[in-house]
Design an enzyme around this catalytic site. Structure first.
Site, PDB file in Angstrom:
ATOM      1  N   ASP A  20       5.358  -4.440 -95.869  1.00  0.00           N
ATOM      2  CA  ASP A  20       4.996  -4.038 -94.637  1.00  0.00           C
ATOM      3  C   ASP A  20       4.418  -5.591 -93.798  1.00  0.00           C
ATOM      4  O   ASP A  20       3.286  -5.870 -93.718  1.00  0.00           O
ATOM      5  CB  ASP A  20       3.031  -3.187 -94.645  1.00  0.00           C
ATOM      6  CG  ASP A  20       3.248  -2.563 -95.415  1.00  0.00           C
ATOM      7  OD1 ASP A  20       4.402  -1.653 -94.690  1.00  0.00           O
ATOM      8  OD2 ASP A  20       3.093  -1.796 -95.856  1.00  0.00           O
ATOM      9  N   ALA A  48      10.201   3.563 -95.489  1.00  0.00           N
ATOM     10  CA  ALA A  48       9.726   1.987 -94.838  1.00  0.00           C
ATOM     11  C   ALA A  48       9.746   2.119 -93.421  1.00  0.00           C
ATOM     12  O   ALA A  48       9.446   3.636 -92.929  1.00  0.00           O
ATOM     13  CB  ALA A  48      11.416   1.218 -94.338  1.00  0.00           C
ATOM     14  N   THR A  51       8.094  -1.684 -87.568  1.00  0.00           N
ATOM     15  CA  THR A  51       7.580  -1.943 -86.460  1.00  0.00           C
ATOM     16  C   THR A  51       8.610  -3.125 -85.271  1.00  0.00           C
ATOM     17  O   THR A  51       8.220  -4.166 -86.277  1.00  0.00           O
ATOM     18  CB  THR A  51       6.084  -1.827 -86.000  1.00  0.00           C
ATOM     19  OG1 THR A  51       5.732  -1.402 -86.708  1.00  0.00           O
ATOM     20  CG2 THR A  51       5.809  -1.993 -84.453  1.00  0.00           C
ATOM     21  N   GLN A 240      11.057  -2.250 -98.299  1.00  0.00           N
ATOM     22  CA  GLN A 240       9.692  -2.408 -99.468  1.00  0.00           C
ATOM     23  C   GLN A 240       9.652  -3.693 -99.577  1.00  0.00           C
ATOM     24  O   GLN A 240       9.941  -5.181 -99.119  1.00  0.00           O
ATOM     25  CB  GLN A 240       9.686  -1.958-100.346  1.00  0.00           C
ATOM     26  CG  GLN A 240      10.487   0.117 -99.823  1.00  0.00           C
ATOM     27  CD  GLN A 240      10.975   0.773 -99.304  1.00  0.00           C
ATOM     28  OE1 GLN A 240      11.869   0.412 -99.805  1.00  0.00           O
ATOM     29  NE2 GLN A 240      10.812   0.883 -98.189  1.00  0.00           N
ATOM     30  N   THR A 318       3.046   6.460 -93.625  1.00  0.00           N
ATOM     31  CA  THR A 318       2.111   7.884 -93.548  1.00  0.00           C
ATOM     32  C   THR A 318       1.013   6.984 -92.867  1.00  0.00           C
ATOM     33  O   THR A 318       0.137   8.290 -93.178  1.00  0.00           O
ATOM     34  CB  THR A 318       2.010   7.404 -95.102  1.00  0.00           C
ATOM     35  OG1 THR A 318       1.254   6.249 -94.851  1.00  0.00           O
ATOM     36  CG2 THR A 318       2.896   7.306 -95.441  1.00  0.00           C
TER      37      THR A 318
HETATM   38  P1  IMP Z   1       7.911   6.313-102.482  1.00  0.00           P
HETATM   39  O1  IMP Z   1       8.962   4.645-102.174  1.00  0.00           O
HETATM   40  O2  IMP Z   1       7.753   6.776-101.210  1.00  0.00           O
HETATM   41  O3  IMP Z   1       8.704   6.668-103.470  1.00  0.00           O
HETATM   42  O4  IMP Z   1       7.252   5.146-102.484  1.00  0.00           O
HETATM   43  C1  IMP Z   1       6.795   4.037-104.201  1.00  0.00           C
HETATM   44  C2  IMP Z   1       5.253   3.187-103.270  1.00  0.00           C
HETATM   45  O5  IMP Z   1       6.334   2.347-102.731  1.00  0.00           O
HETATM   46  C3  IMP Z   1       4.185   3.648-103.453  1.00  0.00           C
HETATM   47  O6  IMP Z   1       2.748   2.771-103.940  1.00  0.00           O
HETATM   48  C4  IMP Z   1       4.633   3.727-101.822  1.00  0.00           C
HETATM   49  O7  IMP Z   1       2.789   3.533-101.316  1.00  0.00           O
HETATM   50  C5  IMP Z   1       5.216   1.646-101.924  1.00  0.00           C
HETATM   51  N1  IMP Z   1       6.674   1.916-100.949  1.00  0.00           N
HETATM   52  C6  IMP Z   1       7.715   2.577-100.169  1.00  0.00           C
HETATM   53  N2  IMP Z   1       8.035   1.919 -98.903  1.00  0.00           N
HETATM   54  C7  IMP Z   1       7.126   0.962 -98.610  1.00  0.00           C
HETATM   55  C8  IMP Z   1       6.627   0.721 -97.556  1.00  0.00           C
HETATM   56  O8  IMP Z   1       7.972   0.086 -96.566  1.00  0.00           O
HETATM   57  N3  IMP Z   1       5.681  -0.081 -97.036  1.00  0.00           N
HETATM   58  C9  IMP Z   1       5.066  -0.616 -98.372  1.00  0.00           C
HETATM   59  N4  IMP Z   1       4.613   0.319 -99.589  1.00  0.00           N
HETATM   60  C10 IMP Z   1       6.296   1.050 -99.362  1.00  0.00           C
END
Ligand code: IMP
Length: 443
Positions: A20, A48, A51, A240, A318
């Site tokens: 982010d 991901a 924006t 990420q 989310t």
């Molecule tokens: P997952 O990638 O959905 O399995 O989430 C694993 C961890 O990565 C969690 O703590 C999420 O909040 C974080 N995460 C995944 N994608 C993002 C992103 O695009 N931005 C910030 N945190 C992320």
């Protein structure tokens, strides 16, 4: 004799914090320089949330590469990506409504991985299981972990499988396996997904498979190599960030892919010699969403809320509020070492809701100052900070280095000085959401 083309290269954009950082804006900025002919996702999936603003258009993408608003840029989804086909088709149609038909310039690797309709349910089940034993990871619920697990266990589906004659059997056999897992979660842990929800998801997913068949599914490694041999350059877009890397982040509070630039080669099928610059992206402060420790978190709740509101720190995927923290130089130095970033973008430098701000310069475990980044972030019992003057709202929309407030200018010099051993350039500083809200710092 035929003149040889100069070979193209790949540059990488990677987040250096916990995600982010606003990478979408910087990718868009880099693409408008006309150096690149394409942009490629190499890892992650629809977890991901990018924006991108261009003129009056604001687009939030999850899986489509961030160059989608630029008409002549090719969009690549590499073999390292777990593809949420429903998000992909939705984003294609949203872009169409904005007058952008991306289909002719969108290429999917036949080796990219398919997120099935049951992966998000398994993601929920796994989180439920973890919450019983202690802490959740706080995943985005997009099925990322289960999709990567299936690939490592060699039972997953590839995008190219969609085109094969035995796709139905492969899909049915994986679905049976997943349903057995879900039954186990119900039997052993009392976690249940209503049958109607599963049926509904299956119907939608199978319909979407037919739409995916019409896209350009190809040997993307071959295509990108061809582009480079034509002298074209490609931008690889990290999703990420370094601190969420499966190997080097705060395991298990990480995502399920390698987010480091080293993975560009594997996630696109390219030799390492093709990678040139690594652009690292940070915010002037830090945010984190999901489970796990966050040493740099702002302790004063009111102050944290001020940053959260001013920075619109709510997840694009989310909607979850993001925790806000001070700039964490200890973590940043670790991220720079791992990523090899040589140029950085600093975003959201207009957001500074305090007269005095802090910067984290070290971590402590009990009374001991840590020399190295710890294996587990919950080892960190306190942080070492330095205090610096804030700048309030003085820098919103600033486009010229000469108009920057004294406090922000000294903050940028301070950061540069603390990172001087890396020989890093601060190439651009963001002062607002629009493409033109930024100024160059180092030449
Ligand atoms: P997952 O990638 O959905 O399995 O989430 C694993 C961890 O990565 C969690 O703590 C999420 O909040 C974080 N995460 C995944 N994608 C993002 C992103 O695009 N931005 C910030 N945190 C992320």
């Amino acid at each position: 004799m035929k003149k040889k083309n100069k070979k193209g290269f790949i540059d990488v954009v990677v987040g250096l914090q916990w995600g982010d950082e606003g990478k979408g804006k910087n990718i868009d900025e880099l693409l408008s320089s006309k150096i690149y002919s394409g942009v490629a996702r190499f890892q992650g999936g629809a977890n991901a949330g990018h924006t991108i603003k261009s003129g009056k258009i604001t687009f939030i993408g999850h899986i489509i590469p961030s160059g989608c608003l630029q008409k002549n840029i090719e969009l690549y989804i590499g073999n390292g990506v777990v593809v949420d086909i429903i998000s992909l088709i939705k984003e294609i149609s949203e872009l169409k409504k904005l007058g952008l038909n991306v289909i002719p310039r969108l290429y999917l690797s036949n080796r990219a991985k398919l997120v099935s309709y049951l992966h998000p349910f398994l993601d929920q089940a796994e989180e439920y299981f973890r919450s019983k034993g202690g802490d959740k990871v706080g995943t985005t619920g997009r099925g990322i972990g289960p999709a990567y697990s299936d690939i490592r266990a060699r039972r997953g589906l590839l995008i190219g499988d969609i085109l094969s004659s035995d796709f139905k059997q492969k899909e049915a056999s994986l679905a049976k396996f997943h349903m057995n897992l879900l039954k186990m979660y119900e039997r052993e842990y009392g976690f249940k997904i209503p049958t109607e929800k599963i049926t509904e998801a299956r119907i939608k997913w199978l319909e979407t498979i037919n739409q995916i068949k019409k896209l350009k599914i190809c040997d993307l490694s071959f295509l990108i190599q061809k582009r480079l041999s034509e002298g074209k350059n490609i931008l690889a877009e990290g999703a990420q960030a370094v601190m969420l890397d499966i190997d080097f982040g705060d395991y298990p509070n990480v995502t399920s892919s390698n987010t480091l630039p080293a993975n560009v080669c594997l996630g696109l099928g390219m030799p390492h010699t093709t990678v040139r610059n690594v652009y690292g992206v940070i915010k002037a402060y830090t945010t984190k969403v999901g489970g796990g420790s966050f040493p740099a978190r702002i302790k004063d709740e009111k102050m944290e809320k001020l940053f959260q509101d001013a920075g619109h720190e709510f997840g694009a995927t989310t909607g979850r509020p993001r925790m806000c923290g001070w700039l964490d130089l200890f973590a940043l130095r670790y991220a720079i070492k791992l990523s090899g970033a040589n140029k950085i973008f600093i975003n959201k430098a207009d957001i500074c809701q305090a007269n005095k701000i802090k910067v984290v310069t070290g971590y402590r475990e009990a009374k001991k100052n840590l020399k190295e980044f710890p294996l587990y972030l919950n080892q960190v019992t306190s942080v070492i900070t330095e205090e610096i003057s804030g700048w309030g709202n003085a820098n919103y929309g600033v486009k010229d280095k000469k108009k920057v407030s004294r406090e922000l200018a000294s903050y940028l010099k301070y950061i540069k000085n603390k990172l001087s051993d890396f020989n890093i350039k601060i190439i651009s500083v963001g002062t607002g959401p629009d493409r033109e809200h930024s100024f160059g710092w180092d030449k």
